[in-house]
Design a protein around this motif. Sequence first.
Motif, short mmCIF file in Angstrom:
data_model
loop_
_atom_site.label_atom_id
_atom_site.label_comp_id
_atom_site.label_asym_id
_atom_site.label_seq_id
_atom_site.Cartn_x
_atom_site.Cartn_y
_atom_site.Cartn_z
N UNK A 96 -12.61 -0.21 5.46
CA UNK A 96 -12.39 -1.61 5.79
C UNK A 96 -12.08 -1.83 7.27
N UNK A 97 -12.32 -0.83 8.10
CA UNK A 97 -11.91 -0.89 9.50
C UNK A 97 -12.55 -2.03 10.29
N UNK A 98 -13.72 -2.50 9.90
CA UNK A 98 -14.39 -3.57 10.64
C UNK A 98 -14.15 -4.95 10.04
N UNK A 99 -13.40 -5.02 8.96
CA UNK A 99 -13.16 -6.30 8.30
C UNK A 99 -11.91 -6.98 8.88
N UNK A 100 -11.84 -8.28 8.69
CA UNK A 100 -10.66 -9.06 9.08
C UNK A 100 -10.01 -9.59 7.81
N UNK A 101 -8.68 -9.48 7.72
CA UNK A 101 -7.95 -9.94 6.55
C UNK A 101 -6.91 -10.98 6.95
N UNK A 102 -6.67 -11.93 6.08
CA UNK A 102 -5.60 -12.88 6.31
C UNK A 102 -4.25 -12.18 6.23
N UNK A 103 -4.09 -11.34 5.19
CA UNK A 103 -2.82 -10.64 4.98
C UNK A 103 -3.11 -9.19 4.59
N UNK A 104 -2.37 -8.28 5.18
CA UNK A 104 -2.38 -6.88 4.76
C UNK A 104 -0.96 -6.55 4.32
N UNK A 105 -0.84 -6.02 3.11
CA UNK A 105 0.45 -5.58 2.59
C UNK A 105 0.39 -4.06 2.48
#
Length: 90
Positions: free
Chosen positions: A52-61
């Motif tokens: 998932x290194x190239x993805x953007x996330x709203x929240x990472x827990x």
Amino acid sequence: MAEGYLRVLTGDFAEIYSAGIEAQGINSYTVEVMAEDGVDISEQSSNCIDEYSTMYFDIIISLCENILSRNIRLPNSRIQIYNPFQDPAD
């Protein structure tokens, strides 16, 4: 486990992804215990954070107690929450 619970709690409201420092497979006992709690994780897979290194996330827990000490690079996100606990498999 967290992925399974979040999928149940959020329904169609959010896309849930789950990954670890390394892919280790799904523990059959975990699938069994989660099923007892009404959560089916039998179709989930064990993924590595690098996927998932190239993805953007709203929240990472982050739940991994080793994430900081191993200097793991998390994908980009708006919010990162760090709440470690001991791995139940241990």
